[in-house]
Design a protein around this motif. Structure first.
Motif, PDB file in Angstrom:
ATOM      1  N   PRO A 245       0.658  -1.396   0.014  1.00  0.00           N
ATOM      2  CA  PRO A 245       0.004   0.063  -0.001  1.00  0.00           C
ATOM      3  C   PRO A 245       0.709   1.348   0.017  1.00  0.00           C
ATOM      4  O   PRO A 245       0.457   2.247  -0.584  1.00  0.00           O
ATOM      5  CB  PRO A 245      -0.725  -0.074   1.311  1.00  0.00           C
ATOM      6  CG  PRO A 245      -0.823  -1.638   1.678  1.00  0.00           C
ATOM      7  CD  PRO A 245       0.415  -2.137   1.187  1.00  0.00           C
ATOM      8  N   LEU A 246       2.119   1.241   0.449  1.00  0.00           N
ATOM      9  CA  LEU A 246       2.790   2.537   0.558  1.00  0.00           C
ATOM     10  C   LEU A 246       3.514   2.631  -0.851  1.00  0.00           C
ATOM     11  O   LEU A 246       3.381   3.615  -1.196  1.00  0.00           O
ATOM     12  CB  LEU A 246       4.089   2.203   1.614  1.00  0.00           C
ATOM     13  CG  LEU A 246       3.555   1.811   3.248  1.00  0.00           C
ATOM     14  CD1 LEU A 246       4.890   1.860   3.931  1.00  0.00           C
ATOM     15  CD2 LEU A 246       2.811   3.228   3.613  1.00  0.00           C
ATOM     16  N   LEU A 247       3.848   1.500  -1.579  1.00  0.00           N
ATOM     17  CA  LEU A 247       4.246   1.836  -2.748  1.00  0.00           C
ATOM     18  C   LEU A 247       3.235   2.362  -3.634  1.00  0.00           C
ATOM     19  O   LEU A 247       3.252   3.237  -4.724  1.00  0.00           O
ATOM     20  CB  LEU A 247       4.706   0.226  -3.348  1.00  0.00           C
ATOM     21  CG  LEU A 247       5.267   0.238  -4.857  1.00  0.00           C
ATOM     22  CD1 LEU A 247       6.555   0.858  -4.821  1.00  0.00           C
ATOM     23  CD2 LEU A 247       5.378  -1.435  -5.107  1.00  0.00           C
ATOM     24  N   GLU A 248       1.896   1.635  -3.469  1.00  0.00           N
ATOM     25  CA  GLU A 248       0.737   2.163  -4.305  1.00  0.00           C
ATOM     26  C   GLU A 248       0.654   3.639  -4.159  1.00  0.00           C
ATOM     27  O   GLU A 248       0.134   4.527  -4.954  1.00  0.00           O
ATOM     28  CB  GLU A 248      -0.441   1.470  -4.038  1.00  0.00           C
ATOM     29  CG  GLU A 248      -0.448   0.055  -4.489  1.00  0.00           C
ATOM     30  CD  GLU A 248      -1.567  -0.754  -4.342  1.00  0.00           C
ATOM     31  OE1 GLU A 248      -2.226  -0.661  -3.160  1.00  0.00           O
ATOM     32  OE2 GLU A 248      -2.069  -1.693  -5.028  1.00  0.00           O
ATOM     33  N   ARG A 249       0.600   4.202  -2.865  1.00  0.00           N
ATOM     34  CA  ARG A 249       0.736   5.773  -2.730  1.00  0.00           C
ATOM     35  C   ARG A 249       1.696   6.361  -3.077  1.00  0.00           C
ATOM     36  O   ARG A 249       1.425   7.502  -3.671  1.00  0.00           O
ATOM     37  CB  ARG A 249       0.798   5.879  -1.029  1.00  0.00           C
ATOM     38  CG  ARG A 249       0.838   7.299  -0.641  1.00  0.00           C
ATOM     39  CD  ARG A 249       0.906   7.438   0.760  1.00  0.00           C
ATOM     40  NE  ARG A 249       1.552   8.748   1.182  1.00  0.00           N
ATOM     41  CZ  ARG A 249       1.510   9.324   2.260  1.00  0.00           C
ATOM     42  NH1 ARG A 249       0.731   8.814   3.314  1.00  0.00           N
ATOM     43  NH2 ARG A 249       2.086  10.653   2.244  1.00  0.00           N
ATOM     44  N   ALA A 250       2.741   5.897  -3.247  1.00  0.00           N
ATOM     45  CA  ALA A 250       4.150   6.666  -3.981  1.00  0.00           C
ATOM     46  C   ALA A 250       3.879   6.651  -5.478  1.00  0.00           C
ATOM     47  O   ALA A 250       4.354   7.783  -5.912  1.00  0.00           O
ATOM     48  CB  ALA A 250       5.310   5.940  -3.774  1.00  0.00           C
TER      49      ALA A 250
ATOM     50  N   HIS B 250      10.300  -1.825  -7.636  1.00  0.00           N
ATOM     51  CA  HIS B 250       9.477  -0.561  -7.911  1.00  0.00           C
ATOM     52  C   HIS B 250       9.888   0.421  -7.139  1.00  0.00           C
ATOM     53  O   HIS B 250       9.717   1.641  -7.647  1.00  0.00           O
ATOM     54  CB  HIS B 250       7.956  -1.038  -7.638  1.00  0.00           C
ATOM     55  CG  HIS B 250       7.612  -1.827  -8.901  1.00  0.00           C
ATOM     56  ND1 HIS B 250       7.334  -1.577 -10.113  1.00  0.00           N
ATOM     57  CD2 HIS B 250       6.908  -3.172  -8.791  1.00  0.00           C
ATOM     58  CE1 HIS B 250       6.772  -2.370 -10.864  1.00  0.00           C
ATOM     59  NE2 HIS B 250       6.454  -3.525 -10.030  1.00  0.00           N
ATOM     60  N   ALA B 251      10.527   0.237  -6.014  1.00  0.00           N
ATOM     61  CA  ALA B 251      10.854   1.542  -5.165  1.00  0.00           C
ATOM     62  C   ALA B 251      12.053   2.054  -6.013  1.00  0.00           C
ATOM     63  O   ALA B 251      12.417   3.553  -6.039  1.00  0.00           O
ATOM     64  CB  ALA B 251      11.326   1.221  -3.581  1.00  0.00           C
ATOM     65  N   TRP B 252      13.184   1.140  -6.350  1.00  0.00           N
ATOM     66  CA  TRP B 252      14.054   1.904  -7.011  1.00  0.00           C
ATOM     67  C   TRP B 252      13.864   2.615  -8.509  1.00  0.00           C
ATOM     68  O   TRP B 252      14.205   3.570  -8.883  1.00  0.00           O
ATOM     69  CB  TRP B 252      14.912   0.654  -7.803  1.00  0.00           C
ATOM     70  CG  TRP B 252      15.846   0.116  -6.275  1.00  0.00           C
ATOM     71  CD1 TRP B 252      15.992  -1.363  -6.268  1.00  0.00           C
ATOM     72  CD2 TRP B 252      16.597   0.728  -5.532  1.00  0.00           C
ATOM     73  NE1 TRP B 252      16.902  -1.340  -5.000  1.00  0.00           N
ATOM     74  CE2 TRP B 252      17.119  -0.214  -4.845  1.00  0.00           C
ATOM     75  CE3 TRP B 252      16.957   2.100  -5.168  1.00  0.00           C
ATOM     76  CZ2 TRP B 252      18.257  -0.063  -3.641  1.00  0.00           C
ATOM     77  CZ3 TRP B 252      17.864   2.394  -4.183  1.00  0.00           C
ATOM     78  CH2 TRP B 252      18.572   1.223  -3.239  1.00  0.00           C
ATOM     79  N   GLN B 253      12.586   1.948  -9.075  1.00  0.00           N
ATOM     80  CA  GLN B 253      12.075   2.657 -10.341  1.00  0.00           C
ATOM     81  C   GLN B 253      11.758   3.956 -10.056  1.00  0.00           C
ATOM     82  O   GLN B 253      11.635   4.893 -10.882  1.00  0.00           O
ATOM     83  CB  GLN B 253      10.943   1.612 -10.918  1.00  0.00           C
ATOM     84  CG  GLN B 253      10.175   2.085 -12.030  1.00  0.00           C
ATOM     85  CD  GLN B 253       9.024   1.250 -12.605  1.00  0.00           C
ATOM     86  OE1 GLN B 253       8.344   1.002 -11.840  1.00  0.00           O
ATOM     87  NE2 GLN B 253       8.885   0.918 -13.759  1.00  0.00           N
TER      88      GLN B 253
END
Length: 393
Positions: free
Chosen positions: A112-117, A157-160
């Motif tokens: 969910p934190l990734l989706e928010r980002a 995906h965070a690196w992306q």
């Protein structure tokens, strides 16, 4: 070199730092000395992307240095581009994660934190993204260190996202490192289509570095690895493949190779027909509208405004993310300006600005477009004044 200086001043400073005369730089870049003189004197305030890439290579800098990309973000608590860069270039990446002795968060808690980002990125909220991203990277790294397969999707995906933010804020070298980290991390996972999309991100970073041929070749090679069978392949495979083909098309258009770009567009169109409606898989978008978006982009770059506007008419705004639509509007505005429909060009550019003023001021294309529109007008109207002020500190 600060983005608030004019293009001409930046260009002249870079030339003098290298000890080149105007004629020497023009010869190295394969451009006319008259164009260089006009640019340096700010008589002409913009140039084509192809010319900018040639000058960047001749001066041994990224195109973003000449374009004057701005690193500053909206004032969000904790937001700093340098913090994101430092997360990418963290020396602890050479060894064990510094927090390896604590319990990592579960992948289901991090997603969910990734989706928010991603929501912040596609919404043009770069300050929000910069504030959240370093912690997300650190948490995802910890999970990946303890369970590589489970942690691979989130960390990749965070690196992306870090790569994408760093490109928009003029740190292309750090962006390339982040994109490479994304690829290497995704290899620990079990989804080859996700991995392919991250090669697409690396291709996009190279495009912004002016490495157009390499960007095209990487996209094509990655696409060949997952080439779908249109009748049997799952739609997410076609999305990943189609996004790569569109990357290759954009790179070819940037090199002014119209024939090759159109061949890629024909291939992508066939895939778009197969998926039917536009899709978003792995935060990559593909379908009929996205082929039309990139066709508009490429035809604008090739100085074919009539074809660009024809393609733009096929775009369904409702299937685009916020900044995707904003970038499309900039291409549409450029095509309108090239057709000397200046008032319409201002209206469309103003709409792009209103979608996300923060995103808008980080777009070198928007800055060039605004300068070209202002050259056509003896007096700045309210909307045009707002566009011009977006690039003033």
């Amino acid at each position: 070199m600060h983005g608030s200086t004019t293009l001409g001043k930046r260009l002249r400073t870079l030339r003098l730092e290298r000890g080149y005369s105007q004629q020497e730089l023009a010869n190295r870049a394969g451009l006319s000395v008259d164009l260089l003189s006009l640019l340096e004197r700010d008589v002409r305030e913009s140039m084509s992307w192809a010319s900018m890439v040639k000058l960047a290579r001749a001066l041994d800098v990224d195109p973003g240095v000449i374009a004057g990309k701005k690193p500053a973000l909206e004032r969000v608590p904790g937001a700093a581009v340098l913090t994101v860069r430092d997360a990418v270039l963290n020396p602890s990446l050479l060894g064990i994660h510094p927090d390896h002795d604590r319990e990592p968060a579960a992948a289901s808690d991090l997603w969910p934190l990734l989706e928010r980002a991603y929501g912040a990125y596609f919404g043009g909220e770069f300050g929000v993204l910069a504030a959240d991203l370093p912690n997300l990277i650190n948490e995802a790294r910890l999970l990946h260190a303890t369970d590589p397969q489970a942690g691979a999707p989130t960390l990749a995906h965070a690196w992306q996202l870090a790569a994408c933010l760093l490109v928009h804020t003029g740190r292309d070298d750090a962006a390339a490192i982040a994109a490479e980290r994304a690829i290497n991390t995704a290899k620990d996972g079990d989804d080859r289509y996700r991995l392919a999309t991250l090669y697409g991100t690396y291709s996009w970073v190279m495009l912004h570095q002016g490495r157009l041929h390499e960007a095209e070749q990487l996209a094509v090679t990655a696409a060949e690895e997952i080439e779908p069978s249109m009748s049997k392949s799952p739609p997410q495979q076609i999305t990943a493949w189609g996004g790569l083909i569109l990357n290759a098309a954009v790179a070819s258009g940037g090199r002014a190779d119209g024939d090759r770009a159109e061949e890629y567009l024909r291939i992508a169109s066939a895939g778009a027909v197969r998926v039917g409606a536009d899709r978003h898989d792995y935060w990559v978008s593909f379908g009929p509208s996205h082929v039309a978006v990139q066709t508009t982009h490429i035809m604008t770059a090739l100085n074919k405004p009539d074809r660009a506007l024809k393609a733009a008419a096929q775009v369904n705004r409702n299937v685009l993310f916020k900044v995707q639509y904003g970038r499309h509007l900039l291409n549409e505005s450029r095509a309108l300006l090239d057709r000397r429909r200046t008032e319409q060009a201002i209206e469309v550019a103003a709409h792009a600005h209103d979608i996300s003023p923060e995103w808008f001021r980080h777009q070198g294309f928007a800055q060039t477009l605004t300068a070209d529109i202002a050259e056509r007008k003896a007096r700045l109207s309210g909307p045009l004044r707002t566009l011009v002020q977006a690039f003033q500190d």
